[in-house]
Motif scaffolding. Structure first.
Motif, PDB file in Angstrom:
ATOM      1  N   UNK A  97      18.541  51.219   6.734  1.00 33.87           N
ATOM      2  CA  UNK A  97      18.038  50.371   5.656  1.00 33.87           C
ATOM      3  C   UNK A  97      18.947  49.167   5.423  1.00 33.87           C
ATOM      4  N   UNK A  98      20.271  49.384   5.417  1.00 30.79           N
ATOM      5  CA  UNK A  98      21.182  48.261   5.209  1.00 30.79           C
ATOM      6  C   UNK A  98      21.117  47.271   6.370  1.00 30.79           C
ATOM      7  N   UNK A  99      20.952  47.776   7.569  1.00 28.07           N
ATOM      8  CA  UNK A  99      20.821  46.879   8.724  1.00 28.07           C
ATOM      9  C   UNK A  99      19.591  45.993   8.579  1.00 28.07           C
ATOM     10  N   UNK A 100      18.487  46.586   8.172  1.00 26.94           N
ATOM     11  CA  UNK A 100      17.252  45.830   7.999  1.00 26.94           C
ATOM     12  C   UNK A 100      17.382  44.804   6.874  1.00 26.94           C
ATOM     13  N   UNK A 101      18.008  45.195   5.773  1.00 25.26           N
ATOM     14  CA  UNK A 101      18.188  44.278   4.641  1.00 25.26           C
ATOM     15  C   UNK A 101      19.049  43.095   5.048  1.00 25.26           C
ATOM     16  N   UNK A 102      20.153  43.355   5.764  1.00 25.01           N
ATOM     17  CA  UNK A 102      21.043  42.273   6.193  1.00 25.01           C
ATOM     18  C   UNK A 102      20.303  41.275   7.081  1.00 25.01           C
ATOM     19  N   UNK A 103      19.536  41.778   8.038  1.00 24.79           N
ATOM     20  CA  UNK A 103      18.800  40.886   8.928  1.00 24.79           C
ATOM     21  C   UNK A 103      17.760  40.072   8.159  1.00 24.79           C
ATOM     22  N   UNK A 104      17.075  40.708   7.224  1.00 23.54           N
ATOM     23  CA  UNK A 104      16.084  39.994   6.420  1.00 23.54           C
ATOM     24  C   UNK A 104      16.732  38.882   5.598  1.00 23.54           C
ATOM     25  N   UNK A 105      17.986  39.105   5.181  1.00 28.82           N
ATOM     26  CA  UNK A 105      18.689  38.122   4.358  1.00 28.82           C
ATOM     27  C   UNK A 105      19.368  37.040   5.186  1.00 28.82           C
ATOM     28  N   UNK A 106      19.307  37.145   6.502  1.00 31.57           N
ATOM     29  CA  UNK A 106      19.936  36.154   7.361  1.00 31.57           C
ATOM     30  C   UNK A 106      21.412  36.387   7.577  1.00 31.57           C
TER      31      UNK A 106
END
Length: 648
Positions: free
Chosen positions: A592-601
């Motif tokens: 989940x944190x990996x996905x959030x980081x990528x979504x945030x750039x």
């Protein structure tokens, strides 16, 4: 203008020295050796009160005068300490009321260190007196670059005293906070178990109760004790500012210290320092698995070290460069086990400190002690004055390669002392602590190659793309408003037990997460404290220790539990850019944190086990804590070593 470590053009290297422990004929020799090694700063006198004032009012300055002058002749600078961490025997004999009392009601007597009650007005007077005398004598000496107050506030469980001085001061503190007993009784919920007070003198300290003391009283006592440390610090700092203008003032905090609010205590300082003992921190870390302690026995776990670097870098809102005031340079003597560090560890720890924002690293200590409690602790010199392993590694360092600059963190992780106190006061699961939950999220971010600022929930969050709040169990209206403001520009991630308690330590009477329910898009439904042998599943992820479910309002369920009493209920909910994770599950948190980081750039760099990356001043430092070399970014990083790359 106050001096600051950030004025240096490269990483400052220093050492903690104890000239009072050796014959005077060694002082000049040591100063020359220290300079030849490339050290520029020497910390002095934090435990020297009995030598400075062997009898009341009879100061003996000559020896310290001579030491400082010798260092000045070698163009070395001094960090001078107020010696209040070890009041001398004559003071304790004359005023035994300054001694602290432990939670079992036992007086903590003379014979080691930190034997005083922060709330003692008598000790406060003597603290101001010795601080004033030192500051007037040395405050304008050209060799004195700065000051360290006291030493390791709260070490050895000394923040909270349960003696008469603290009891009286606690009652006065409560009267000022609540004004009336009616207000206090309501805030603490004292109608429960007939705990209501009708006179201020009836209020005692929260120890020696038959069963658990009132959590709201424990919370206020923790706040009070933290305020006593803050007041004690501020008294010394005011004196140093007046008598020693232009010199920095810092204090050496400790790793994962829980007993006072470090942000509040550091507010009056120029920058924070802390004492980094990677192998000792590993051995005393209760939440780390035994296999990890074995793997990192000779280097320390990289995330335990870096979390504290990131915390103390950010302790001041302006994020001025911090110092490591005591850096381990060999074996320690105080942990359950004290392995000899691996070859290269001292260099690696020094580089890691710089990469996380340190502007100064001071090694503990110059020569190994030949007397008393620390004879098994290493120094840069052995007992016989021959160079030890750390000395040889420092010879090979090139501090001019480590230049000052900002750590370009795009992710903030929120840490809150009051949430820590409440979380661990009512754990509900003996195997899950505040630090354990926080470190799950922090280590996950570090495993993704992400730089992190560790800040308070009330800090300015406008510069971050992602804000992670692993364990904010106490939620004030001010912090809730700040988080809502941050959600306007950043991705927010909340962990279990978010906003369970109000500021008084009571549960929100309209359910959790209190005033954050609109932001999160749902409310807490059930929580499950699981014994270590229980495991549940959701979406292929294993859940242990803690699971909570949510009643959705306008959020959507990303994951639901597949087994156990919460089967079919929402485990992870999302509303817009706000994600709430209710399950203690390392695999789930990672993805989940990996996905959030990528979504945030935010750039993600999946790193191998034992490898960590940190960025500063346009450079990227790749650190290898493994006992074997690792191929990474097209380079072979040797065992227990580092490589510096341009940050592209």
């Amino acid at each position: 203008m106050t001096q600051n470590s950030a004025h240096a053009s490269h990483l400052i290297l220093g050492v903690c020295d104890y000239p009072e422990h050796v014959p005077p004929d060694r002082w000049e020799h040591y100063a020359k050796q220290q300079k030849a090694l490339g050290l520029t700063h020497v910390r002095l006198a934090e435990f020297a009160w009995s030598r400075l004032e062997p009898e009341p009012g009879a100061f003996q300055w000559q020896w310290l005068d001579q030491v400082i002058d010798i260092l000045h002749q070698e163009d070395m600078q001094v960090v001078l300490c107020t010696p209040t961490a070890a009041p001398p025997a004559w003071l304790v004999h004359a005023h035994p009321e300054i001694l602290a009392v432990d939670a079992q009601g036992r007086t903590r007597t003379f014979g080691s260190r930190r034997h005083y009650d922060f709330a003692s007005s008598v000790y406060r007077e003597h603290s101001r007196r010795i601080t004033t005398a030192m500051a007037r004598r040395y405050g304008r000496h050209p060799a004195v670059a700065g000051w360290q107050t006291d030493n390791e506030f709260g070490c050895h469980d000394t923040t909270r005293s349960y003696g008469p001085a603290s009891a009286a001061a606690f009652r006065a503190w409560l009267q000022q906070k609540y004004s009336s007993l009616e207000n206090l009784n309501a805030a603490w919920g004292n109608v429960f178990w007939s705990q209501e007070y009708t006179a201020w003198e009836q209020i005692q300290l929260p120890n020696l109760t038959v069963t658990d003391p009132n959590p709201s009283q424990v919370l206020d006592h923790a706040r009070f004790a933290s305020d006593m440390v803050k007041e004690f610090q501020e008294e010394q700092v005011r004196i140093l500012r007046e008598c020693s203008p232009g010199r920095f003032v810092t204090h050496n905090f400790m790793g994962f210290f829980a007993d006072f609010d470090s942000h509040a205590v550091a507010a009056c300082l120029d920058f924070a320092s802390w004492d980094a003992y990677p192998t000792g921190l590993l051995e005393t870390c209760s939440f780390l698995a035994e296999d990890l302690k074995h793997k990192y026995a000779r280097t320390g776990h990289p995330d335990l070290i870096s979390f504290n670097h990131d915390l103390y870098r950010c302790l001041k809102n302006n994020k001025q460069g911090f110092w490591v005031m005591e850096q381990q340079c060999g074996q320690v003597n105080w942990a359950p086990h004290n392995p000899l560090p691996a070859d290269g560890a001292v260099q690696l720890w020094t580089a890691q400190a710089w990469a996380h924002g340190a502007d100064g690293v001071s090694y503990f200590r110059w020569r190994a002690a030949t007397m008393a409690q620390e004879v098994l602790h290493s120094g840069l010199l052995r007992h016989d004055e021959t160079p030890d392993r750390g000395h040889l590694e420092i010879q090979q360092l090139q501090p001019r390669d480590f230049v000052p600059g900002e750590v370009p963190a795009q992710v903030a992780l929120l840490h809150d002392a009051e949430s820590l106190w409440l979380f661990d006061q009512q754990r509900h699961n003996q195997h899950l602590t505040y630090w354990q939950q926080v470190m799950l999220y922090y280590s996950t971010l570090r495993s993704l190659g992400v730089d992190v600022d560790v800040v308070q929930p009330g800090a300015d969050l406008s510069a971050y793309q992602v804000v992670v709040a692993p364990a904010l169990t106490l939620m004030s209206e001010a912090h809730a408003a700040n988080l809502k403001k941050a959600s306007e520009h950043a991705q927010l991630v909340f962990g279990p037990r978010t906003a369970f308690f109000t500021e008084t330590g009571q549960a929100f009477d309209k359910g959790q997460p209190g005033s954050l329910s609109e932001l999160l898009g749902g409310r807490l439904k059930n929580f499950d404290s699981m014994r270590p042998t229980l495991k549940e599943m959701l979406g292929g992820y294993e859940v242990t220790l803690w699971a909570e479910s949510y009643r959705l309002q306008d959020a959507q369920a990303l994951h639901v539990y597949e087994s156990g009493p919460l089967a079919g209920e929402c485990a992870v909910m999302q509303k817009g850019n706000v994600l709430t994770i209710g399950a203690h599950s390392p695999g789930l948190v990672h993805d989940l944190l990996r996905e959030v980081a990528l979504q945030a750039g935010v750039s993600v760099l999946d790193v191998p086990e034992g490898i960590r990356v940190s960025r500063r001043a346009g450079k990227m430092l790749v650190q290898n804590f493994n006992a074997y070399g690792v191929d990474f970014l097209g380079t072979r990083v040797p065992a227990v070593n580092f490589e510096v790359f341009e940050d592209t």
